[in-house]
Design an enzyme around this catalytic site. Structure first.
Site, mmCIF file in Angstrom:
data_model
loop_
_atom_site.group_PDB
_atom_site.id
_atom_site.type_symbol
_atom_site.label_atom_id
_atom_site.label_comp_id
_atom_site.label_asym_id
_atom_site.label_seq_id
_atom_site.Cartn_x
_atom_site.Cartn_y
_atom_site.Cartn_z
ATOM 1 N N HIS A 229 1.761 4.436 -2.787
ATOM 2 C CA HIS A 229 1.902 5.890 -2.540
ATOM 3 C C HIS A 229 3.541 6.390 -3.244
ATOM 4 O O HIS A 229 3.405 7.463 -3.810
ATOM 5 C CB HIS A 229 1.718 6.357 -1.081
ATOM 6 C CG HIS A 229 0.350 6.465 -0.073
ATOM 7 N ND1 HIS A 229 -0.412 7.024 -1.249
ATOM 8 C CD2 HIS A 229 -0.081 5.770 0.753
ATOM 9 C CE1 HIS A 229 -1.910 6.793 -0.390
ATOM 10 N NE2 HIS A 229 -1.496 6.025 0.416
ATOM 11 N N HIS B 238 0.624 -1.156 0.154
ATOM 12 C CA HIS B 238 -0.122 0.161 -0.029
ATOM 13 C C HIS B 238 0.781 1.143 0.393
ATOM 14 O O HIS B 238 1.155 2.171 -0.912
ATOM 15 C CB HIS B 238 -0.934 -0.077 1.005
ATOM 16 C CG HIS B 238 -1.604 1.247 1.823
ATOM 17 N ND1 HIS B 238 -3.736 1.293 1.080
ATOM 18 C CD2 HIS B 238 -1.495 2.464 2.093
ATOM 19 C CE1 HIS B 238 -3.601 2.047 1.210
ATOM 20 N NE2 HIS B 238 -2.608 3.081 2.034
ATOM 21 N N GLU B 239 1.468 1.036 1.023
ATOM 22 C CA GLU B 239 2.413 2.369 0.982
ATOM 23 C C GLU B 239 3.602 2.327 -0.271
ATOM 24 O O GLU B 239 4.034 3.951 -0.392
ATOM 25 C CB GLU B 239 3.484 2.472 2.204
ATOM 26 C CG GLU B 239 2.708 2.548 3.739
ATOM 27 C CD GLU B 239 1.146 3.521 4.014
ATOM 28 O OE1 GLU B 239 1.528 4.993 2.791
ATOM 29 O OE2 GLU B 239 0.635 2.958 4.313
ATOM 30 N N GLU C 157 -4.476 7.876 -3.129
ATOM 31 C CA GLU C 157 -5.297 6.667 -2.603
ATOM 32 C C GLU C 157 -5.347 5.472 -3.719
ATOM 33 O O GLU C 157 -5.278 4.586 -3.465
ATOM 34 C CB GLU C 157 -6.043 7.077 -1.139
ATOM 35 C CG GLU C 157 -6.801 5.964 -0.687
ATOM 36 C CD GLU C 157 -5.664 5.677 0.405
ATOM 37 O OE1 GLU C 157 -5.172 6.426 1.049
ATOM 38 O OE2 GLU C 157 -5.809 4.626 1.382
#
Lengths: 497, 497
Positions: free
Chosen positions: A262, A258-259, A291
């Site tokens: 980003h 997820h990070e 996101e």
């Protein structure tokens, strides 16, 4: 030096100083010795003051005004437009208000942690009221006292509004509720107890290989450990964090992916705009698009059949004893477990947006005056029953679970769902544009997907607003249909519903 | 707010911004991704510019001038005196000069690394000439064109001068040369090949226990890995670094203890001056005193019989197979190995100051005009033969070995020896004041030593210059005798000479 060059030089300098704040922020979460917090708070404040001072110089306002009536290239016009937005915000908020708001954030956070510990809403409600009052006051300074909630939504996702979100959520609500009920009541159940005793070292090696392979550039970034995973820095120095627990390997894996989503967005902003550090051209559109990048890599990619077709043998090599006797089908189910539970941050992708809709409805009612602060707990529990099919055991597990309101962040939750909606739209468009994408992923090749995102999303920076960016990348308006279709398709197969 | 309060508020703010630079500097050595160096250089420059701007505001000069003719307490007078020193330096150096000097440091460093690689002095000599010219120019701006080398020495050790160092080194030269010759030709030899295959994890655990026990406060600090060990930050957030190699465990241990000596000084500055962050009251006297703290812990304490009386069993527990068959006497000798070799940073405490005397004599001759840049290699080799009894195999191992001159640091080497001299004086005074100190150390108790240093050195900050501080702490002038006595005593026992 002409006016435009003066403005961009000032913005780059402000961007550099802002990026110093980001280093301090990352270091605070990752490295700070326990007793050094007070020094760090003072360092943060000193740099913030320098940045504010640098940005609110009257010359900057004069340059922007002059450039607003000048014929400019599209990129230059983008720089001027975004500078106006930020400059106005910086100069229109009185110093005394900024000070009160900073104090309220700090005191609100403290009150919230205490109130949550005791599950005592009445200990938090004065702080919530204070934050709502400040939120109205801030919107007033920016000329938005008639549409305060819109102001806050637009702060995080320029161009979005409560009305647009309301329509989106009206279309999402029933299909998501129906799908989650079907999955939750399906005879097929995920067993997440298979994840026990995964050594942290092996988790980390596996994870670093995944991040490198999907395209996170460690030449311009790092991965460290923090209590709450986040992505710090910028595309020139991207600092990912995750956390490790032997009995929860998926948390560290999916948090890190997820990070990294980003982070790859930030790195794509650099790749597309190498000479524009600190300028809006190399800054993200907004929270929703950000996101969408993290969610797309975490969910659409890393929970997919194709991804695990490639990674399952590698995962079994890394954890041979732990995964012995676990079938491929059970592994897939555990990776895509759906649960009825009250906590947003623990929610799976099927139920997640229902948690957000709940918050959106409460925030909207708070700002329209339909709901007062005292009514929040009852409204929360009622919506929780209606949307999630459960009543939280306590306020700590319900209306006190999130930090956002305590620090004055209203209108932020919808960005999470916007991210999910956009991730599905971009995923659908990418698969159309790249017909072999699933085969590539099943061979561990993620480069054409990352290239597509860089070309259609990352490189644009703030040149387009969220809605225009989606039009350009997908040929469609923002729409919940791809998300609904994607979830139905994936979970009907997995759970046989 | 009166003038004094205005000045201290400004100094504290400047101190905060300076400490932000220190975080960036630490992060650059410890964490920076390889391709992020250019961003970091720009961040450093942006913060340096902010600090310079904050310090050179004309009001600060006016406040200092006003306070110079005001009756003040001793502490306030110290603040004003030190502010004058730093302010004058900041405003008297023209911006164009500062820019040229920064460029020369960067280009000089680059030229030096290349020249050293090829052992080619002629590739470095133009840079050395440029740095000497800039060093003269800088001294001129500060009104010291008649005594340029004194200016540079005073920059690092306020109150010291080339004359004072010359006398000191005249007294040190022969006794040190005699002692080192005696030890190097003694039949008893240290065998450092016993240090093989020490696992890094066990090294780190042992080391952290040592640092905690001697008194480094990890609540206000950390230990990390860097290529070149250093102590970053300040006493409110102290960042130690070391490096690990399985076949060189003493390097990591003594490097870390050395850096912890610096760190405990910084932490002692905090403990004695909790409310004076950023003020001269909480800043170190100079490089010599700083180095005295690192050297005292590294050498006087951590290479002593008492220290190893306590730590030998623990060291054997940590590395049982590696130290099997190594006698206690051989371990002590290996810890205190003396070697004839050309590199200063690898030198033991017996020969170290001879390396410094060599550099001092060359620097002094360069600034008096007795020596020109072209003559440096020959002078170096001649002095090396005379002082160390060897001729370096190459310029890389001789006059090109140190980074200092490439970046314009002249007058810095003597501080290292001053540190050694002061460490021995303070050690002697502490042992007189604390008659049971050796017994305490042999029991692993370092608190009365640290307390003595905090009381007699750390808490004073910049209230006294180096020479006055030594008088107050030891009742004596700066003197080489305690160092000579200490080395003779320790090494005559170890080597039977």
């Amino acid at each position: 030096m002409d006016t435009f060059n003066r403005l961009t030089a000032a913005l780059k300098r402000i961007g550099l100083l802002d990026s110093v704040s980001a280093v301090l922020g990352w270091d605070e979460q990752v490295n700070l010795p326990p007793s050094s917090a007070s020094l760090r708070a003072q360092q943060n404040a000193a740099v913030a003051e320098v940045v504010h001072h640098a940005f609110t110089r009257p010359e900057i306002g004069e340059w922007i005004t002059e450039l607003e009536s000048t014929e400019l290239s599209a990129d230059a016009a983008c720089i001027v437009r975004e500078s106006r937005r930020e400059y106005d915000r910086a100069v229109k908020l009185p110093a005394d208000f900024v000070r009160r708001k900073t104090e309220a954030a700090s005191e609100g956070y403290h009150a919230w942690t205490e109130a949550r510990k005791k599950s005592d809403f009445s200990a938090f409600s004065p702080m919530l009221q204070r934050q709502i009052t400040l939120a109205h006051e801030e919107a007033g300074y920016l000329g938005c006292s008639e549409n305060v909630y819109d102001y806050w939504i637009d702060r995080f996702d320029p161009g979005m509004s409560a009305g647009v979100f309301a329509s989106l959520f009206d279309e999402l609500r029933d299909p998501l509720r129906d799908l989650s009920e079907a999955v939750l009541t399906a005879p097929r159940k995920a067993d997440i107890s298979i994840f026990k005793g995964f050594p942290v070292d092996a988790q980390e090696s596996f994870l670093r290989e995944v991040l490198t392979r999907i395209g996170f550039d460690f030449n311009y970034g790092r991965l460290d450990v923090a209590v709450h995973p986040f992505c710090g820095g910028n595309g020139w120095d991207t600092r990912l964090t995750t956390r490790f627990a032997p009995d929860n390997p998926l948390d560290s894996l999916f948090s890190a992916i997820h990070e990294a989503g980003h982070g790859m967005y930030e790195q794509g902003l650099r790749i597309g705009n190498r000479k524009s550090f600190g300028l809006p051209l190399a800054n993200s559109v907004g929270m929703g698009v950000h996101e969408s990048q993290s969610r797309l890599w975490e969910n659409q990619v890393a929970r997919s059949e194709a991804f695990w077709a490639f990674y399952e043998p590698r995962y079994r090599d890394a954890f041979p004893t732990q995964l012995k006797g676990v079938s491929s089908a059970d592994l897939r189910l555990a990776i895509n477990a759906v649960q009825r539970q009250p906590i947003r941050v623990d929610a799976d992708e099927v139920t997640y947006n229902l948690h957000v809709i709940l918050r959106f409805q409460i925030e909207r009612a708070l700002f329209s005056g339909e709901l007062d602060v005292a009514g929040v707990p009852a409204a929360w529990n009622e919506l929780s029953k209606e949307l999630l099919g459960l009543t939280p055991e306590s306020f700590a597990m319900g209306c006190l679970q999130d930090v956002h309101w305590s620090e004055g962040f209203f209108g932020y939750f919808p960005s999470y769902s916007l991210g999910n909606v956009l991730a599905a739209q971009l995923w659908s468009a990418a698969n159309t544009a790249l017909p072999k994408l699933q085969d590539e992923i099943a061979c561990g090749n993620f480069s054409s997907l990352l290239g597509w995102l860089q070309k259609n999303v990352h490189r644009h920076g703030k040149r387009f607003g969220t809605r225009e960016l989606v039009r350009q990348a997908t040929g469609e308006e923002i729409s919940p249909a791809p998300l609904i279709n994607y979830l139905r398709e994936r979970y009907s197969v997995l759970y046989g519903v």
